[in-house]
Design a protein around this motif. Structure first.
Motif, PDB file in Angstrom:
ATOM      1  N   ARG A   4       0.838  -1.208   0.000  1.00  0.00           N
ATOM      2  CA  ARG A   4       0.000   0.000   0.000  1.00  0.00           C
ATOM      3  C   ARG A   4       0.870   1.255   0.000  1.00  0.00           C
ATOM      4  O   ARG A   4       0.577   2.235  -0.684  1.00  0.00           O
ATOM      5  CB  ARG A   4      -0.929   0.002   1.215  1.00  0.00           C
ATOM      6  CG  ARG A   4      -2.149  -0.916   1.091  1.00  0.00           C
ATOM      7  CD  ARG A   4      -3.022  -0.780   2.322  1.00  0.00           C
ATOM      8  NE  ARG A   4      -4.266  -1.510   2.203  1.00  0.00           N
ATOM      9  CZ  ARG A   4      -4.422  -2.789   2.538  1.00  0.00           C
ATOM     10  NH1 ARG A   4      -3.369  -3.474   2.989  1.00  0.00           N
ATOM     11  NH2 ARG A   4      -5.593  -3.385   2.422  1.00  0.00           N
ATOM     12  N   GLY A   5       1.922   1.250   0.811  1.00  0.00           N
ATOM     13  CA  GLY A   5       2.813   2.395   0.866  1.00  0.00           C
ATOM     14  C   GLY A   5       3.499   2.644  -0.461  1.00  0.00           C
ATOM     15  O   GLY A   5       3.623   3.791  -0.924  1.00  0.00           O
ATOM     16  N   LEU A   6       3.963   1.566  -1.104  1.00  0.00           N
ATOM     17  CA  LEU A   6       4.621   1.685  -2.400  1.00  0.00           C
ATOM     18  C   LEU A   6       3.666   2.243  -3.450  1.00  0.00           C
ATOM     19  O   LEU A   6       4.024   3.141  -4.227  1.00  0.00           O
ATOM     20  CB  LEU A   6       5.145   0.319  -2.834  1.00  0.00           C
ATOM     21  CG  LEU A   6       5.865   0.265  -4.192  1.00  0.00           C
ATOM     22  CD1 LEU A   6       7.100   1.163  -4.175  1.00  0.00           C
ATOM     23  CD2 LEU A   6       6.244  -1.167  -4.534  1.00  0.00           C
ATOM     24  N   LEU A   7       2.436   1.722  -3.470  1.00  0.00           N
ATOM     25  CA  LEU A   7       1.447   2.201  -4.437  1.00  0.00           C
ATOM     26  C   LEU A   7       1.107   3.672  -4.196  1.00  0.00           C
ATOM     27  O   LEU A   7       0.886   4.429  -5.144  1.00  0.00           O
ATOM     28  CB  LEU A   7       0.180   1.347  -4.356  1.00  0.00           C
ATOM     29  CG  LEU A   7       0.318  -0.096  -4.857  1.00  0.00           C
ATOM     30  CD1 LEU A   7      -0.970  -0.868  -4.600  1.00  0.00           C
ATOM     31  CD2 LEU A   7       0.676  -0.124  -6.333  1.00  0.00           C
ATOM     32  N   PHE A   8       1.075   4.074  -2.928  1.00  0.00           N
ATOM     33  CA  PHE A   8       0.791   5.479  -2.613  1.00  0.00           C
ATOM     34  C   PHE A   8       1.847   6.393  -3.228  1.00  0.00           C
ATOM     35  O   PHE A   8       1.525   7.402  -3.864  1.00  0.00           O
ATOM     36  CB  PHE A   8       0.730   5.684  -1.099  1.00  0.00           C
ATOM     37  CG  PHE A   8       0.558   7.124  -0.694  1.00  0.00           C
ATOM     38  CD1 PHE A   8      -0.706   7.668  -0.574  1.00  0.00           C
ATOM     39  CD2 PHE A   8       1.658   7.932  -0.450  1.00  0.00           C
ATOM     40  CE1 PHE A   8      -0.876   9.005  -0.216  1.00  0.00           C
ATOM     41  CE2 PHE A   8       1.503   9.266  -0.090  1.00  0.00           C
ATOM     42  CZ  PHE A   8       0.235   9.797   0.022  1.00  0.00           C
ATOM     43  N   TRP A   9       3.126   6.053  -3.046  1.00  0.00           N
ATOM     44  CA  TRP A   9       4.185   6.923  -3.554  1.00  0.00           C
ATOM     45  C   TRP A   9       4.255   6.892  -5.075  1.00  0.00           C
ATOM     46  O   TRP A   9       4.605   7.892  -5.707  1.00  0.00           O
ATOM     47  CB  TRP A   9       5.530   6.534  -2.941  1.00  0.00           C
ATOM     48  CG  TRP A   9       5.640   6.883  -1.494  1.00  0.00           C
ATOM     49  CD1 TRP A   9       5.903   6.035  -0.453  1.00  0.00           C
ATOM     50  CD2 TRP A   9       5.499   8.185  -0.907  1.00  0.00           C
ATOM     51  NE1 TRP A   9       5.924   6.712   0.740  1.00  0.00           N
ATOM     52  CE2 TRP A   9       5.690   8.036   0.492  1.00  0.00           C
ATOM     53  CE3 TRP A   9       5.232   9.456  -1.416  1.00  0.00           C
ATOM     54  CZ2 TRP A   9       5.605   9.113   1.374  1.00  0.00           C
ATOM     55  CZ3 TRP A   9       5.157  10.528  -0.533  1.00  0.00           C
ATOM     56  CH2 TRP A   9       5.343  10.348   0.839  1.00  0.00           C
ATOM     57  N   ILE A  10       3.908   5.764  -5.678  1.00  0.00           N
ATOM     58  CA  ILE A  10       3.841   5.706  -7.140  1.00  0.00           C
ATOM     59  C   ILE A  10       2.733   6.636  -7.648  1.00  0.00           C
ATOM     60  O   ILE A  10       2.911   7.384  -8.612  1.00  0.00           O
ATOM     61  CB  ILE A  10       3.599   4.255  -7.617  1.00  0.00           C
ATOM     62  CG1 ILE A  10       4.836   3.392  -7.323  1.00  0.00           C
ATOM     63  CG2 ILE A  10       3.266   4.220  -9.112  1.00  0.00           C
ATOM     64  CD1 ILE A  10       4.645   1.923  -7.635  1.00  0.00           C
ATOM     65  N   PHE A  11       1.584   6.576  -6.978  1.00  0.00           N
ATOM     66  CA  PHE A  11       0.469   7.440  -7.340  1.00  0.00           C
ATOM     67  C   PHE A  11       0.852   8.906  -7.179  1.00  0.00           C
ATOM     68  O   PHE A  11       0.537   9.745  -8.028  1.00  0.00           O
ATOM     69  CB  PHE A  11      -0.742   7.108  -6.467  1.00  0.00           C
ATOM     70  CG  PHE A  11      -1.971   7.909  -6.799  1.00  0.00           C
ATOM     71  CD1 PHE A  11      -2.779   7.564  -7.869  1.00  0.00           C
ATOM     72  CD2 PHE A  11      -2.322   9.016  -6.028  1.00  0.00           C
ATOM     73  CE1 PHE A  11      -3.907   8.306  -8.172  1.00  0.00           C
ATOM     74  CE2 PHE A  11      -3.438   9.767  -6.328  1.00  0.00           C
ATOM     75  CZ  PHE A  11      -4.241   9.406  -7.407  1.00  0.00           C
ATOM     76  N   ASP A  12       1.559   9.235  -6.107  1.00  0.00           N
ATOM     77  CA  ASP A  12       2.003  10.613  -5.876  1.00  0.00           C
ATOM     78  C   ASP A  12       2.985  11.051  -6.956  1.00  0.00           C
ATOM     79  O   ASP A  12       2.968  12.216  -7.388  1.00  0.00           O
ATOM     80  CB  ASP A  12       2.644  10.727  -4.490  1.00  0.00           C
ATOM     81  CG  ASP A  12       3.127  12.135  -4.178  1.00  0.00           C
ATOM     82  OD1 ASP A  12       2.290  13.061  -4.196  1.00  0.00           O
ATOM     83  OD2 ASP A  12       4.329  12.317  -3.938  1.00  0.00           O
ATOM     84  N   CYS A  13       3.812  10.126  -7.416  1.00  0.00           N
ATOM     85  CA  CYS A  13       4.778  10.449  -8.472  1.00  0.00           C
ATOM     86  C   CYS A  13       4.060  10.872  -9.745  1.00  0.00           C
ATOM     87  O   CYS A  13       4.478  11.824 -10.419  1.00  0.00           O
ATOM     88  CB  CYS A  13       5.676   9.248  -8.725  1.00  0.00           C
ATOM     89  SG  CYS A  13       6.941   9.529  -9.992  1.00  0.00           S
ATOM     90  N   TYR A  14       2.973  10.194 -10.057  1.00  0.00           N
ATOM     91  CA  TYR A  14       2.204  10.546 -11.242  1.00  0.00           C
ATOM     92  C   TYR A  14       1.504  11.896 -11.082  1.00  0.00           C
ATOM     93  O   TYR A  14       1.035  12.475 -12.070  1.00  0.00           O
ATOM     94  CB  TYR A  14       1.173   9.461 -11.547  1.00  0.00           C
ATOM     95  CG  TYR A  14       1.745   8.291 -12.311  1.00  0.00           C
ATOM     96  CD1 TYR A  14       2.031   8.391 -13.665  1.00  0.00           C
ATOM     97  CD2 TYR A  14       2.010   7.097 -11.666  1.00  0.00           C
ATOM     98  CE1 TYR A  14       2.574   7.313 -14.367  1.00  0.00           C
ATOM     99  CE2 TYR A  14       2.550   6.014 -12.358  1.00  0.00           C
ATOM    100  CZ  TYR A  14       2.827   6.126 -13.706  1.00  0.00           C
ATOM    101  OH  TYR A  14       3.362   5.078 -14.387  1.00  0.00           O
ATOM    102  N   HIS A  15       1.409  12.387  -9.855  1.00  0.00           N
ATOM    103  CA  HIS A  15       0.819  13.697  -9.595  1.00  0.00           C
ATOM    104  C   HIS A  15       1.913  14.700  -9.207  1.00  0.00           C
ATOM    105  O   HIS A  15       1.738  15.513  -8.305  1.00  0.00           O
ATOM    106  CB  HIS A  15      -0.249  13.606  -8.494  1.00  0.00           C
ATOM    107  CG  HIS A  15      -1.510  12.920  -8.957  1.00  0.00           C
ATOM    108  ND1 HIS A  15      -1.589  11.557  -9.089  1.00  0.00           N
ATOM    109  CD2 HIS A  15      -2.723  13.416  -9.340  1.00  0.00           C
ATOM    110  CE1 HIS A  15      -2.804  11.231  -9.515  1.00  0.00           C
ATOM    111  NE2 HIS A  15      -3.508  12.329  -9.676  1.00  0.00           N
ATOM    112  N   HIS A  16       3.065  14.566  -9.858  1.00  0.00           N
ATOM    113  CA  HIS A  16       4.179  15.519  -9.726  1.00  0.00           C
ATOM    114  C   HIS A  16       4.812  15.500  -8.332  1.00  0.00           C
ATOM    115  O   HIS A  16       5.447  16.486  -7.940  1.00  0.00           O
ATOM    116  CB  HIS A  16       3.723  16.934 -10.083  1.00  0.00           C
ATOM    117  CG  HIS A  16       2.998  17.015 -11.392  1.00  0.00           C
ATOM    118  ND1 HIS A  16       3.625  16.809 -12.606  1.00  0.00           N
ATOM    119  CD2 HIS A  16       1.684  17.253 -11.677  1.00  0.00           C
ATOM    120  CE1 HIS A  16       2.743  16.925 -13.584  1.00  0.00           C
ATOM    121  NE2 HIS A  16       1.551  17.193 -13.057  1.00  0.00           N
ATOM    122  N   SER A  17       4.619  14.415  -7.583  1.00  0.00           N
ATOM    123  CA  SER A  17       5.291  14.208  -6.280  1.00  0.00           C
ATOM    124  C   SER A  17       5.061  15.361  -5.311  1.00  0.00           C
ATOM    125  O   SER A  17       5.957  15.739  -4.546  1.00  0.00           O
ATOM    126  CB  SER A  17       6.806  14.001  -6.504  1.00  0.00           C
ATOM    127  OG  SER A  17       7.055  12.875  -7.317  1.00  0.00           O
TER     128      SER A  17
END
Length: 420
Positions: A4-17
Motif C-alpha cells: 500500500r505504501g509503495l502504491l501510494f508513492w507511485i500514485f504521488d509520483c504521477y501527480h508531480h510528487s
C-alpha cells in the motif's frame, strides 16, 4: 515498505510528487526555526495583500502586530478570511467537531492539504505506524466523518465505533487484532483507550502484534498509559492535532515530551488573561499561525487549548497539553458514553454558534443552543440524541445568547450535573 505504501508513492509520483516534496521539506525544516522564518514572512505578506480581514495591517512585518483571532471571530467575518484568487468551490472544506462548543469550517488550498498528508505520514512513522500498516481507529463515527469502504481498504483503516464501548466491544476488538497476522496500531479517543485498558485486563489472551497505541483529542491519564503499555508491550503516546490546522505536536515513542511541528506552524504560548508570552514552564494559551494555508490564512489563531512549553536538547517541546475536556455522560440505562457522541452529532449543524450538552438527572438532558435566527432542525437533532441516549430520554432545548467562558478561554461543551 508495504505494498500500500509503495502504491501510494507511485500514485504521488504521477501527480508531480507534491506530497513527497512536502515530506522531504518537512523532515528538513522540523525543529529548525531558522528555516521557517521565511515561510512566516511570506505568509504575512500574502495575507495583508490578498485577504480582506488583514488588509488594514499592510506595512506590518512583525507577527506581534497582528490580532489574536478565534473561532467566534472567524465565523463573524468568515468571508473576509478567504483570500482573493481562491474559489471556495475549488477548496477543501474541513469542519471541526466543535469540541469547545463553536464548530466552524476552514477552507484549505491544495498545497496545504498536501502538506497535511505529508505531516500525517511523517508523524505516523514517528509513532511506529508506517504508511499502509493496519490501523484500528477508535472514535465516534457518523456520516460527516465516515470513510467509504474503498478508502478503508486503501488506507488499511478499521473504524471502531465507541459511542457505546463496553466489555463486549472491547472483547471483539481484541479478537479482531488477534486474528490479524500483520503488525497493527491503535488510534483513538483517550476515553475509549481508558475503557480498553480497563476492560481488557481480564481477557485470557492479548495480541503481541500491536506496534503502537496513539491517543488523540483528550488528555490521556497516566494510569491508562501504563496499563496499555503492560497490555500491549508497545509505545503508548499522545497526539495533539486539530481539524482546522493539522498535526501540531506528538509525544515521542521513548519520552513523555511532545515534539512540536515547528515546520508547519509558528506557535505562541500566551498568558491566560492577556496576550503576553508566558515563560518556559508556565501554562499558556496555544496560539497558532498556520504557515501553509494560503486560501484562508489563520494568523495568531487561539485554539482554546492550554499547554506548558520548555526546551529539551535545544528544541522547544510541550511538557503537557490540556486539550479539550468533557464530562463523562451516561445513557438512560446507566451505561457510560464517550462525550464525543455529542460533538460529532452536532457537527453538521453549522448554523449553531455555540452549544452545551448537560445531563441533569438519570434521564433528563438539556441542550443549550446559541445561534443567530431560528433553529429549524430541533426535532431532527432530538431524534439523533435519543438514538444514543435511549428512547426514554427526556431531551429539552434552551436558547441562550452566550455560554459562560472558563478561565482558560474554553466553553465546556459537555457537562454532567447528575453523576461525577
Amino acid at each position: 515498505m508495504s505494498l500500500r505504501g509503495l502504491l501510494f508513492w507511485i500514485f504521488d509520483c504521477y501527480h508531480h510528487s507534491s506530497i513527497r516534496r512536502h515530506y522531504n521539506d518537512l523532515k528538513r525544516r522540523l525543529n529548525d526555526q531558522d528555516t521557517t522564518s521565511d515561510m512566516l514572512d511570506r505568509l504575512l505578506c500574502h495575507a495583508v495583500e490578498s485577504t480582506p480581514y488583514y488588509k488594514s495591517y499592510r506595512g506590518k512585518t512583525q507577527l506581534e502586530a497582528f490580532p489574536i483571532i478565534n473561532k467566534a471571530i472567524i465565523k463573524e467575518h468568515f468571508k473576509d478570511f478567504i483570500a482573493e484568487g481562491f474559489d471556495p468551490n475549488d477548496l477543501k472544506a474541513t469542519t471541526t467537531s466543535g469540541s469547545t462548543g463553536t464548530p466552524f469550517t476552514v477552507y484549505k488550498n491544495s498545497d496545504k492539504m498536501a502538506r497535511h498528508i505529508a505531516a500525517m505520514i511523517l508523524f505516523n512513522e514517528k509513532a511506529n505506524l508506517p504508511l499502509g500498516q493496519r490501523l484500528y481507529y477508535l472514535r465516534v463515527w457518523n456520516r460527516m466523518n465516515r470513510k467509504g469502504w474503498k478508502t478503508q481498504y486503501l488506507q488499511n483503516i478499521i473504524p471502531i465505533e465507541v459511542s457505546h464501548f463496553g466489555e463486549q466491544e472491547v472483547t471483539d476488538l481484541v479478537r479482531r487484532i488477534l486474528g490479524y497476522k500483520g503488525p497493527v496500531s491503535i488510534l483513538g479517543f483517550a476515553s475509549a483507550l481508558t475503557d480498553l485498558s480497563r476492560l481488557a485486563v481480564d481477557l485470557p489472551e492479548m495480541p503481541r502484534n500491536v506496534r503502537s497505541v496513539i491517543s488523540m483529542s483528550e488528555h490521556l491519564p497516566d494510569t491508562t498509559r501504563n496499563r496499555l503499555r503492560k497490555l500491549f508491550r508497545c509505545p503508548v503516546l499522545s497526539r495533539y492535532s486539530n481539524t482546522e490546522n493539522g498535526f501540531i505536536a506528538q509525544q515521542t515513542a521513548d519520552s513523555d515530551y511532545y515534539e512540536i511541528n515547528t515546520a508547519d506552524f509558528k506557535i505562541e504560548l500566551l498568558d491566560l488573561n492577556d496576550d503576553k508570552p508566558v515563560k518556559n514552564g508556565e501554562m499558556g494559551r496555544v496560539v497558532i499561525t498556520d504557515l501553509y494555508n494560503y486560501a484562508m490564512p489563520l494568523i495568531r489563531y487561539d485554539t482554546g487549548d492550554t499547554a506548558v512549553c520548555d526546551v529539551v536538547g535545544g528544541q522547544p517541546v510541550f511538557t503537557s497539553i490540556e486539550g479539550r475536556t468533557c464530562d463523562l455522560v451516561f445513557d438512560t440505562s446507566g451505561k457510560p458514553m464517550s462525550p464525543h457522541f455529542v460533538t460529532n452529532t452536532l457537527w453538521e449543524y453549522r448554523e449553531l454558534l455555540q452549544y452545551q450538552f448537560i445531563q441533569r438527572t438519570e434521564r433528563q438532558y438539556v441542550v443549550k443552543l446559541c445561534l443567530s435566527g431560528c433553529f429549524e432542525r430541533e426535532e431532527k437533532l432530538k431524534q439523533q440524541l435519543l438514538s444514543y441516549l435511549g428512547e426514554d430520554a427526556e431531551v429539552s432545548f434552551e436558547y441562550v445568547d452566550e455560554l459562560p467562558v472558563l478561565q482558560s478561554g474554553k466553553r465546556r461543551s459537555v457537562i454532567n450535573e447528575w453523576k461525577k
